[in-house]
Scaffold this motif. Sequence first.
Motif, PDB file in Angstrom:
ATOM      1  N   HIS A  68       3.465  16.980  -2.438  1.00 35.58           N
ATOM      2  CA  HIS A  68       2.445  16.517  -1.552  1.00 35.58           C
ATOM      3  C   HIS A  68       2.882  15.495  -0.621  1.00 35.58           C
ATOM      4  N   ASP A  72       3.285  15.959   3.341  1.00 37.10           N
ATOM      5  CA  ASP A  72       2.207  15.228   4.265  1.00 37.10           C
ATOM      6  C   ASP A  72       2.977  14.276   5.444  1.00 37.10           C
ATOM      7  N   LYS A 213      -5.161  18.304  -5.615  1.00 36.17           N
ATOM      8  CA  LYS A 213      -5.603  18.575  -4.355  1.00 36.17           C
ATOM      9  C   LYS A 213      -4.494  19.773  -3.645  1.00 36.17           C
ATOM     10  N   ALA A 268     -11.491  13.225   7.773  1.00 35.00           N
ATOM     11  CA  ALA A 268     -11.979  13.020   6.246  1.00 35.00           C
ATOM     12  C   ALA A 268     -11.391  13.885   5.437  1.00 35.00           C
ATOM     13  N   ALA A 269     -10.988  15.191   5.836  1.00 31.91           N
ATOM     14  CA  ALA A 269     -10.180  16.162   5.414  1.00 31.91           C
ATOM     15  C   ALA A 269      -8.724  15.648   4.963  1.00 31.91           C
ATOM     16  N   ASP A 271      -7.425  12.892   5.150  1.00 34.74           N
ATOM     17  CA  ASP A 271      -7.569  11.636   4.291  1.00 34.74           C
ATOM     18  C   ASP A 271      -7.233  11.987   2.752  1.00 34.74           C
ATOM     19  N   ASN A 272      -7.825  13.284   2.612  1.00 32.76           N
ATOM     20  CA  ASN A 272      -7.694  13.737   1.061  1.00 32.76           C
ATOM     21  C   ASN A 272      -6.584  14.584   0.856  1.00 32.76           C
ATOM     22  N   ILE A 273      -6.379  15.640   1.722  1.00 36.03           N
ATOM     23  CA  ILE A 273      -5.022  16.267   1.600  1.00 36.03           C
ATOM     24  C   ILE A 273      -3.649  15.819   2.138  1.00 36.03           C
ATOM     25  N   PRO A 275      -2.776  12.275   3.513  1.00 34.39           N
ATOM     26  CA  PRO A 275      -3.078  10.789   4.056  1.00 34.39           C
ATOM     27  C   PRO A 275      -2.404  10.239   5.393  1.00 34.39           C
TER      28      PRO A 275
END
Length: 316
Positions: A68, A72, A213, A268-269, A271-273, A275
């Motif tokens: 993750h 990211d 996630k 917003a998406a 920030d969840n998937i 950041p």
Amino acid sequence: MAANAHAEPSTPLRHHDYGFFGPGSPTWKVWAAPTALIGFQRSVVLEHFDPFLAAAVADMQGIYRDPHGRLDRTLAYFLTVAVADGRTAIEASEFLMKVHTKATGIEPISGERYSANNPDSQLWIHVTGWHSVLKCYEVFGPGPLTLDEERRYWADCVIAAELQTCKPADVPRSREEVRDYFAAVRPGLCTSERANEGMHYLLRTPRNKGGLKLWAFSRLIAPATIATLPKWMRETGGFDQPAAVDRAVIPLARAGVRTFRSNAARVAALDNIAPATGRVLREHLHSAPPLRAETITPARARELYGRATGVDHQAS
């Protein structure tokens, strides 16, 4: 190859200038679109067709320890290069190359030494990244760029390659040159047990490794990613899917992308998937004008802000 980290900027994303591409550029438009997430999954999967990169990923193990965070930070790096000012982009680039100097070893199939900073491997990362993000923008987003935009996009691709160790003369400058590049390198591409493991891991990351996630999101977009790939890659990688799935998933993915057309929804998406990438996008969308309302070349940015990293940008 994935970056180990993305350095947090000490100043705003665009404090000094508009970076390498600037407002109105197709690069800003394509890389900041929600389709870039699908394109990014596509590109990191394709990296594994280069046996030297597959060996580096397997040996470093970072993608398996923290998929993750690693994915990211890598996407945040690519977005930073696309939209940040020259100083921020150069600092991120030099940090990444310093990390990559540690990624060396022996590729087990050929017995040859690999290096993540090798110009040929860096070119494969670069071309597959820029091509994949554009491909998914065309398939799942607004559609093809205008002819002028496409010419500028590939010119921007050449500029961005200056932040890596790619040889400038080898970087494709048009869609036709991209096709020629893929045809030229295809005989040297292959898969192996470790490469296939990496590709399948990135297409559908296990829940116990990536968390809920990433587990859910990777599976959600994997069929769309596969639908954009040529048959030979799908068959060689062992992740082919029926044509009926391709036909069904493309309109579904387009509909999904449309729900993230607003800036607020995209941030917003992310920030969840992702950041770290979300922070870069938020700064990009809400950044005040820089001190100098102009673009800058990578060479000039390196002259002003670069530090010695022990990496030759045109190393062979």
